[in-house]
Scaffold this motif. Structure first.
Motif, PDB file in Angstrom:
ATOM      1  N   GLY A   1      20.422   0.744  -1.156  1.00  0.00           N
ATOM      2  CA  GLY A   1      20.222   2.188  -1.311  1.00  0.00           C
ATOM      3  C   GLY A   1      18.763   2.590  -1.165  1.00  0.00           C
ATOM      4  N   VAL A   2      17.861   1.785  -1.713  1.00  0.00           N
ATOM      5  CA  VAL A   2      16.432   2.091  -1.595  1.00  0.00           C
ATOM      6  C   VAL A   2      15.957   1.868  -0.159  1.00  0.00           C
ATOM      7  CG1 VAL A   2      14.115   1.532  -2.408  1.00  0.00           C
ATOM      8  CG2 VAL A   2      16.010   1.625  -4.021  1.00  0.00           C
ATOM      9  N   LEU A   3      16.471   0.837   0.515  1.00  0.00           N
ATOM     10  CA  LEU A   3      16.125   0.645   1.929  1.00  0.00           C
ATOM     11  C   LEU A   3      16.592   1.835   2.760  1.00  0.00           C
ATOM     12  CD1 LEU A   3      16.902  -3.152   2.471  1.00  0.00           C
ATOM     13  CD2 LEU A   3      14.654  -2.054   2.288  1.00  0.00           C
TER      14      LEU A   3
ATOM     15  N   GLY B   1      10.295   5.089  -6.662  1.00  0.00           N
ATOM     16  CA  GLY B   1       9.135   5.984  -6.592  1.00  0.00           C
ATOM     17  C   GLY B   1       8.227   5.656  -5.418  1.00  0.00           C
ATOM     18  N   LEU B   2       8.002   4.360  -5.185  1.00  0.00           N
ATOM     19  CA  LEU B   2       7.184   3.949  -4.046  1.00  0.00           C
ATOM     20  C   LEU B   2       7.866   4.331  -2.739  1.00  0.00           C
ATOM     21  CD1 LEU B   2       4.675   2.501  -2.912  1.00  0.00           C
ATOM     22  CD2 LEU B   2       6.042   0.402  -2.928  1.00  0.00           C
ATOM     23  N   ALA B   3       9.172   4.164  -2.688  1.00  0.00           N
ATOM     24  CA  ALA B   3       9.922   4.522  -1.482  1.00  0.00           C
ATOM     25  C   ALA B   3       9.773   6.013  -1.181  1.00  0.00           C
ATOM     26  CB  ALA B   3      11.397   4.156  -1.646  1.00  0.00           C
ATOM     27  N   GLN B   4       9.844   6.837  -2.211  1.00  0.00           N
ATOM     28  CA  GLN B   4       9.676   8.279  -1.998  1.00  0.00           C
ATOM     29  C   GLN B   4       8.245   8.602  -1.582  1.00  0.00           C
ATOM     30  OE1 GLN B   4      11.244   9.706  -5.765  1.00  0.00           O
ATOM     31  NE2 GLN B   4      13.213  10.139  -4.800  1.00  0.00           N
ATOM     32  N   TRP B   5       7.264   7.899  -2.153  1.00  0.00           N
ATOM     33  CA  TRP B   5       5.870   8.126  -1.783  1.00  0.00           C
ATOM     34  C   TRP B   5       5.651   7.782  -0.311  1.00  0.00           C
ATOM     35  CZ3 TRP B   5       2.022   4.868  -0.018  1.00  0.00           C
ATOM     36  CH2 TRP B   5       0.744   5.438   0.034  1.00  0.00           C
ATOM     37  N   ILE B   6       6.210   6.659   0.137  1.00  0.00           N
ATOM     38  CA  ILE B   6       6.076   6.281   1.551  1.00  0.00           C
ATOM     39  C   ILE B   6       6.712   7.352   2.436  1.00  0.00           C
ATOM     40  CG2 ILE B   6       6.827   4.633   3.321  1.00  0.00           C
ATOM     41  CD1 ILE B   6       6.453   2.421   1.204  1.00  0.00           C
ATOM     42  N   GLY B   7       7.875   7.855   2.037  1.00  0.00           N
ATOM     43  CA  GLY B   7       8.547   8.907   2.805  1.00  0.00           C
ATOM     44  C   GLY B   7       7.732  10.177   2.889  1.00  0.00           C
ATOM     45  N   ASP B   8       6.978  10.477   1.839  1.00  0.00           N
ATOM     46  CA  ASP B   8       6.159  11.697   1.805  1.00  0.00           C
ATOM     47  C   ASP B   8       4.778  11.507   2.432  1.00  0.00           C
ATOM     48  OD1 ASP B   8       8.215  12.989   0.504  1.00  0.00           O
ATOM     49  OD2 ASP B   8       7.371  12.686  -1.493  1.00  0.00           O
ATOM     50  N   SER B   9       4.406  10.275   2.733  1.00  0.00           N
ATOM     51  CA  SER B   9       3.064   9.984   3.269  1.00  0.00           C
ATOM     52  C   SER B   9       3.021  10.253   4.778  1.00  0.00           C
ATOM     53  CB  SER B   9       2.712   8.523   2.990  1.00  0.00           C
ATOM     54  OG  SER B   9       3.458   7.674   3.841  1.00  0.00           O
ATOM     55  N   ASP B  10       1.883   9.905   5.382  1.00  0.00           N
ATOM     56  CA  ASP B  10       1.703  10.068   6.829  1.00  0.00           C
ATOM     57  C   ASP B  10       2.249   8.886   7.626  1.00  0.00           C
ATOM     58  OD1 ASP B  10       0.450  12.498   6.442  1.00  0.00           O
ATOM     59  OD2 ASP B  10      -1.563  11.625   6.403  1.00  0.00           O
ATOM     60  N   VAL B  11       2.869   7.941   6.953  1.00  0.00           N
ATOM     61  CA  VAL B  11       3.418   6.762   7.627  1.00  0.00           C
ATOM     62  C   VAL B  11       4.541   7.180   8.571  1.00  0.00           C
ATOM     63  CG1 VAL B  11       4.710   4.620   7.277  1.00  0.00           C
ATOM     64  CG2 VAL B  11       2.801   5.180   5.773  1.00  0.00           C
TER      65      VAL B  11
ATOM     66  N   GLY C   1      13.527   8.650   4.897  1.00  0.00           N
ATOM     67  CA  GLY C   1      12.233   9.313   4.780  1.00  0.00           C
ATOM     68  C   GLY C   1      11.390   9.159   6.032  1.00  0.00           C
ATOM     69  N   ILE C   2      11.406   7.977   6.619  1.00  0.00           N
ATOM     70  CA  ILE C   2      10.636   7.719   7.834  1.00  0.00           C
ATOM     71  C   ILE C   2      11.253   8.457   9.022  1.00  0.00           C
ATOM     72  CG2 ILE C   2       9.992   5.923   9.503  1.00  0.00           C
ATOM     73  CD1 ILE C   2       8.278   5.832   6.994  1.00  0.00           C
ATOM     74  N   GLU C   3      12.564   8.378   9.170  1.00  0.00           N
ATOM     75  CA  GLU C   3      13.212   9.001  10.328  1.00  0.00           C
ATOM     76  C   GLU C   3      13.198  10.525  10.247  1.00  0.00           C
ATOM     77  OE1 GLU C   3      16.941   7.136  11.295  1.00  0.00           O
ATOM     78  OE2 GLU C   3      15.887   5.344  11.993  1.00  0.00           O
ATOM     79  N   LYS C   4      13.076  11.072   9.060  1.00  0.00           N
ATOM     80  CA  LYS C   4      12.960  12.525   8.906  1.00  0.00           C
ATOM     81  C   LYS C   4      11.687  13.030   9.588  1.00  0.00           C
ATOM     82  CE  LYS C   4      14.245  13.954   4.930  1.00  0.00           C
ATOM     83  NZ  LYS C   4      14.285  14.254   3.485  1.00  0.00           N
ATOM     84  N   LYS C   5      10.690  12.144   9.681  1.00  0.00           N
ATOM     85  CA  LYS C   5       9.413  12.475  10.332  1.00  0.00           C
ATOM     86  C   LYS C   5       9.395  12.011  11.780  1.00  0.00           C
ATOM     87  CE  LYS C   5       7.257  10.143   7.148  1.00  0.00           C
ATOM     88  NZ  LYS C   5       6.236   9.514   6.309  1.00  0.00           N
TER      89      LYS C   5
ATOM     90  N   LEU D   1       2.099  -4.331   0.274  1.00  0.00           N
ATOM     91  CA  LEU D   1       2.082  -3.168   1.162  1.00  0.00           C
ATOM     92  C   LEU D   1       0.705  -3.044   1.791  1.00  0.00           C
ATOM     93  CD1 LEU D   1       3.589  -0.630   2.201  1.00  0.00           C
ATOM     94  CD2 LEU D   1       2.756   0.556   0.173  1.00  0.00           C
ATOM     95  N   GLU D   2       0.678  -3.041   3.128  1.00  0.00           N
ATOM     96  CA  GLU D   2      -0.572  -2.895   3.873  1.00  0.00           C
ATOM     97  C   GLU D   2      -0.416  -1.775   4.891  1.00  0.00           C
ATOM     98  OE1 GLU D   2      -1.098  -6.745   5.603  1.00  0.00           O
ATOM     99  OE2 GLU D   2      -1.801  -7.639   3.733  1.00  0.00           O
ATOM    100  N   PHE D   3      -1.518  -1.105   5.171  1.00  0.00           N
ATOM    101  CA  PHE D   3      -1.503   0.019   6.108  1.00  0.00           C
ATOM    102  C   PHE D   3      -2.406  -0.265   7.289  1.00  0.00           C
ATOM    103  CE2 PHE D   3      -0.457   1.799   2.010  1.00  0.00           C
ATOM    104  CZ  PHE D   3       0.640   2.587   2.308  1.00  0.00           C
ATOM    105  N   GLU D   4      -1.970   0.202   8.453  1.00  0.00           N
ATOM    106  CA  GLU D   4      -2.743   0.109   9.674  1.00  0.00           C
ATOM    107  C   GLU D   4      -2.491   1.409  10.434  1.00  0.00           C
ATOM    108  OE1 GLU D   4      -2.566  -2.569  13.687  1.00  0.00           O
ATOM    109  OE2 GLU D   4      -2.043  -3.522  11.796  1.00  0.00           O
ATOM    110  N   GLN D   5      -3.410   2.352  10.335  1.00  0.00           N
ATOM    111  CA  GLN D   5      -3.265   3.704  10.883  1.00  0.00           C
ATOM    112  C   GLN D   5      -2.007   4.351  10.313  1.00  0.00           C
ATOM    113  OE1 GLN D   5      -3.691   3.236  15.116  1.00  0.00           O
ATOM    114  NE2 GLN D   5      -5.852   2.812  14.955  1.00  0.00           N
ATOM    115  N   ASP D   6      -1.045   4.721  11.152  1.00  0.00           N
ATOM    116  CA  ASP D   6       0.160   5.379  10.631  1.00  0.00           C
ATOM    117  C   ASP D   6       1.331   4.406  10.474  1.00  0.00           C
ATOM    118  OD1 ASP D   6       0.799   4.971  13.281  1.00  0.00           O
ATOM    119  OD2 ASP D   6       1.558   6.990  13.627  1.00  0.00           O
TER     120      ASP D   6
END
Length: 102
Positions: A59-61, A30-40, A67-71, A5-10
């Protein structure tokens, strides 16, 4: 299953490696939920090294995607191996996921 997992801005770039089965899905949720709750707001998931995907992994995908589309963000699957692409197609998910670089 392993992942990178790598990040580049959002934007997050996630590479999945190995088998995405029930055992891996339990660990990864847990990681999937964290990504959904992050600024990504944009998530690119590379599947070139994914060898197996079952309904638990799907299911996890979907959890990641929701999580992403909710934002008002977007998620895309990239470099999808033929067997994984067939699994997604057989599950009726070709329209749900933004498939890129098949």
């Amino acid at each position: 299953m392993k992942f990178c997992l790598e990040f580049e801005q959002d934007t997050a770039h996630l590479r999945l490696i190995g088998r995405f089965d029930l055992a891996a899905a339990k660990r990864f949720r847990g990681l999937a939920q964290w990504i959904g709750d992050s600024d990504v707001r944009s998530l690119e998931v590379e599947l070139s090294q994914l060898q197996f995907l079952d309904s638990s992994g799907i299911g996890v995908l979907l959890l990641l995607r929701n999580g992403i589309e909710k934002k008002q963000g977007r998620m895309s699957l990239r470099k999808i191996p033929p067997a994984i692409n067939e699994t997604l197609y057989n599950a009726g998910l070709e329209e749900v996921f933004r498939l890129a670089d098949p």
